[in-house]
Scaffold this motif. Structure first.
Motif, PDB file in Angstrom:
ATOM      1  N   LEU A 101       7.565   4.403  -0.747  1.00  0.00           N
ATOM      2  CA  LEU A 101       7.812   4.110   0.662  1.00  0.00           C
ATOM      3  C   LEU A 101       7.343   5.265   1.544  1.00  0.00           C
ATOM      4  O   LEU A 101       6.800   5.059   2.643  1.00  0.00           O
ATOM      5  CB  LEU A 101       9.294   3.823   0.882  1.00  0.00           C
ATOM      6  N   ASP A 103       4.911   7.199   0.734  1.00  0.00           N
ATOM      7  CA  ASP A 103       3.448   7.085   0.700  1.00  0.00           C
ATOM      8  C   ASP A 103       2.960   6.043   1.702  1.00  0.00           C
ATOM      9  O   ASP A 103       1.910   6.212   2.344  1.00  0.00           O
ATOM     10  CB  ASP A 103       2.984   6.703  -0.707  1.00  0.00           C
ATOM     11  N   VAL A 104       3.711   4.916   1.839  1.00  0.00           N
ATOM     12  CA  VAL A 104       3.311   3.860   2.780  1.00  0.00           C
ATOM     13  C   VAL A 104       3.216   4.426   4.188  1.00  0.00           C
ATOM     14  O   VAL A 104       2.224   4.199   4.923  1.00  0.00           O
ATOM     15  CB  VAL A 104       4.298   2.688   2.712  1.00  0.00           C
ATOM     16  N   TRP A 123      -3.267   1.883   0.789  1.00  0.00           N
ATOM     17  CA  TRP A 123      -1.990   1.179   0.592  1.00  0.00           C
ATOM     18  C   TRP A 123      -1.966   0.403  -0.746  1.00  0.00           C
ATOM     19  O   TRP A 123      -0.908  -0.074  -1.169  1.00  0.00           O
ATOM     20  CB  TRP A 123      -1.767   0.197   1.744  1.00  0.00           C
ATOM     21  N   PRO A 126       0.689   2.393  -3.270  1.00  0.00           N
ATOM     22  CA  PRO A 126       2.122   2.104  -3.153  1.00  0.00           C
ATOM     23  C   PRO A 126       2.441   0.616  -3.283  1.00  0.00           C
ATOM     24  O   PRO A 126       3.539   0.256  -3.738  1.00  0.00           O
ATOM     25  CB  PRO A 126       2.477   2.619  -1.763  1.00  0.00           C
ATOM     26  N   ALA A 127       1.478  -0.272  -2.887  1.00  0.00           N
ATOM     27  CA  ALA A 127       1.732  -1.708  -3.058  1.00  0.00           C
ATOM     28  C   ALA A 127       1.875  -2.053  -4.538  1.00  0.00           C
ATOM     29  O   ALA A 127       2.762  -2.825  -4.940  1.00  0.00           O
ATOM     30  CB  ALA A 127       0.600  -2.517  -2.423  1.00  0.00           C
ATOM     31  N   SER A 141       7.311  -4.623   0.046  1.00  0.00           N
ATOM     32  CA  SER A 141       5.916  -4.199   0.212  1.00  0.00           C
ATOM     33  C   SER A 141       5.107  -5.227   1.003  1.00  0.00           C
ATOM     34  O   SER A 141       4.274  -4.857   1.840  1.00  0.00           O
ATOM     35  CB  SER A 141       5.273  -3.968  -1.161  1.00  0.00           C
ATOM     36  N   ILE A 145       4.112  -3.212   4.629  1.00  0.00           N
ATOM     37  CA  ILE A 145       2.716  -2.764   4.736  1.00  0.00           C
ATOM     38  C   ILE A 145       1.921  -3.607   5.727  1.00  0.00           C
ATOM     39  O   ILE A 145       1.235  -3.050   6.616  1.00  0.00           O
ATOM     40  CB  ILE A 145       2.067  -2.762   3.335  1.00  0.00           C
ATOM     41  N   SER A 176       0.003  -6.469  -4.909  1.00  0.00           N
ATOM     42  CA  SER A 176       1.422  -6.247  -5.182  1.00  0.00           C
ATOM     43  C   SER A 176       1.997  -7.365  -6.052  1.00  0.00           C
ATOM     44  O   SER A 176       2.797  -7.111  -6.968  1.00  0.00           O
ATOM     45  CB  SER A 176       2.191  -6.151  -3.859  1.00  0.00           C
TER      46      SER A 176
END
Length: 574
Positions: A101, A103-104, A123, A126-127, A141, A145, A176
């Motif tokens: 999160l 990182d997002v 993204w 992290p996704a 996610s 995002i 994701s």
């Protein structure tokens, strides 16, 4: 249990200990190593990509807001550092979600600082991470995002089309979801693996427990057990075998040419290459093989061995198991017992003969009253029976494998003559119970045998056929020549048959079977079998419960191989 060639049980190996310690993880749990590995595998590639971007960005000077851009970079590297120092054992799956999160939002800062840089593609990392952490974080996610992307797109002040607004969010949501489904499959496979591992761990534990139990049992028995592989290597031997090897010279060494080894008779010296262990190593199997270790004039041991081949699950040769037992004390005691019985029997016959002689003299006195004559007659019959019992006991003692030799005197004879005489003598006894003796099937058949001993066999069989028959029954005697054996004699009765429990012990000494039999010594069939075998013959029986039994004697017609009775089982005392 002692093991050969350094072979150890699974529980003694580091691999076995590792399996018991690690394969029992339960499904649905996380351990420290799994969490740390997951964090590093997801964070390190992101940091590597960001590092390359930073170098290229600052080298080209294309960043619109370097300070804001540097803030996003620092957040990503800070979260990477956190993956190394955070104690992951203090939280569940949601605890580790803090890193992706961060990182997002850090990637959102990078894109805001440099809209034209295409940093939204970052993204993907992290996704993928959030999708692998479960349904809740997957939904997070696909909401957070795209929302950040559209927010930045709106406030960037640039003109965008419908295609550019949805391509990146749809791709990120697909990535994701792919990560989420892959994680679900991995979790299911892991749960199945753990379940099977737990079953395996349980089976391994039970196997270790059973192995310890078998080891304890084998070490507790008083006979030796040793196993050889197909190549002749020792895989294990129990404590009793080790003690026997330490006590009896040359027991386990098949190449010890100085060993004093004798056959079952105790006097015939044999080569160590014919020892039980040597024969087992050559692949032979045998049952209750008796050998003597040691010279007749010195300390010696009687050893009885049994060898059996074993095969693996594919039916291939897996080696040999040999059972070894020291029977010295048993054979010595048996010989002493037989000699004592022989001595007592001999001592009883002298006063018994005198007693029967005086009874006969008294019966010859015509002045006796009828009452006295009847009493003396009963005493005479009892004396005769006592004489028969003494004779049977003496014969059993002489026929013993460990007693004095009793030879037989063979001559050419016709078995029909002996059978007819025996049947005639038993007719009065049979008539008392209305039993008929049928000799129509008796045919002439010549054999080389001892007539006294053979008559003893016929008397035993006919006596038993009458005693165990029904009142009003039938005894059928048949004799003739047989193409396989030469001569066969069969005595059949119409009694109740022989129970299954008694059949295995029917020829055992002193065994008395049947509900009707109240007297006797239980030696008749045992002596009969020894006599028949001494004539190189065999005796067998068949029975049908409720219908009767048949005993058949097989004799060679003109056999020259007439043996001593003491060698009927192939054993004798040293």
């Amino acid at each position: 249990m002692k093991r050969g060639n350094g072979i150890a049980s699974p529980a003694e190996t580091p691999r076995g200990e590792w399996a018991l310690a690690h394969i029992g993880r339960r499904s649905g749990t996380y351990d420290d190593a799994d969490r740390a590995r997951s964090a590093l595998l997801n964070q390190v590639p992101l940091c590597a990509v960001v590092l390359v971007i930073v170098i290229l960005e600052f080298a080209g000077g294309a960043t619109a807001d370097p300070g804001f851009f540097l803030l996003g970079v620092l957040l990503i590297f800070a979260s990477a550092g956190a993956t190394l120092i955070v104690p992951w054992d203090r939280g569940g799956p949601l605890f580790i979600a803090v890193i992706p999160l961060i990182d997002v939002f850090a990637i959102a800062i990078l894109r805001a600082a440099s809209p034209a840089g295409g940093y939204g593609l970052l993204w993907v990392f992290p996704a993928m991470w959030l999708g692998s952490l479960g349904l809740a974080l997957f939904i997070t996610s696909v909401i957070v995002i795209p929302a950040l992307y559209w927010t930045l797109l709106v406030f960037s002040g640039t003109i965008f089309g419908l295609f550019s607004a949805f391509v990146l969010p749809v791709v990120l949501c697909a990535v994701s979801y792919a990560s989420f489904t892959a994680s679900r499959r991995f979790t299911a496979q892991r749960a199945l693996t753990v379940s099977r591992s737990e079953v395996l761990a349980g089976a391994l534990t039970r196997a270790h427990r059973h192995e310890r139990l078998v080891t304890d049992v084998l070490d507790a028995v008083d006979f030796g057990v040793v196993r050889f592989t197909a190549s002749g290597d020792v895989t294990f031997m129990n404590d009793s075998y080790c003690r026997l090897v330490d006590t009896i010279p040359g027991l386990s060494d098949a190449d010890d040419m100085a060993a004093d080894l004798y056959a079952s008779d105790g006097t015939t010296k044999i080569s160590p290459r014919d020892s039980s262990i040597a024969r087992a190593l050559r692949g032979e199997f045998f049952d209750r093989d008796l050998l003597w270790h040691g010279r007749p004039t010195a300390r010696r041991w009687a050893v009885r061995s049994t060898a059996r081949k074993i095969r693996d699950e594919r039916g291939l040769d897996a080696g040999t198991v040999v059972i070894v037992q020291d029977v010295t004390a048993e054979l010595t005691a048996q010989r002493a017992r037989d000699e004592l019985i022989a001595s007592i029997s001999h001592e009883l016959r002298t006063p018994l003969t005198s007693l029967m002689g005086h009874l006969e003299l008294a019966l010859d006195d015509h002045q006796l009253s009828a009452r006295t004559h009847e009493n003396l007659t009963v005493a005479g019959r009892s004396g005769d029976r006592l004489g028969e019992i003494v004779a049977e006991v003496l014969a059993a003692s002489r026929a013993s494998r460990l007693s004095l030799d009793m030879t037989i005197s063979p001559e050419d004879l016709d078995v029909a003559t002996l059978l007819l005489r025996s049947a005639e003598e038993f007719r009065p006894i049979a008539a008392d119970r209305a039993i008929t003796i049928n000799v129509d099937g008796v045919r002439s058949a010549h054999v080389t045998a001892d007539p006294v001993r053979l008559r003893q066999v016929f008397d035993n069989l006919i006596s038993n056929a009458i005693e165990f028959n029904r009142d009003g029954g039938l005894v059928t005697i048949v004799s003739g020549e047989d193409s396989e054996w030469g001569t066969t004699i069969t005595v059949h009765d119409t009694g109740v048959g022989i129970p299954l429990a008694a059949q295995e012990r029917l020829f055992d000494r002193f065994f008395r079977g049947g509900a009707r039999k109240t007297g006797g010594t239980g030696l008749g069939l045992s002596i009969s079998r020894d006599i028949v075998r001494a004539h190189s013959g065999e005796i067998s029986f068949s029975t049908d419960l409720g219908s009767g039994s048949s005993f058949t004697v097989h004799l060679p017609a003109r056999a020259g191989a007439v043996e001593k009775l003491t060698r009927s089982d192939g054993e004798s005392a040293p």
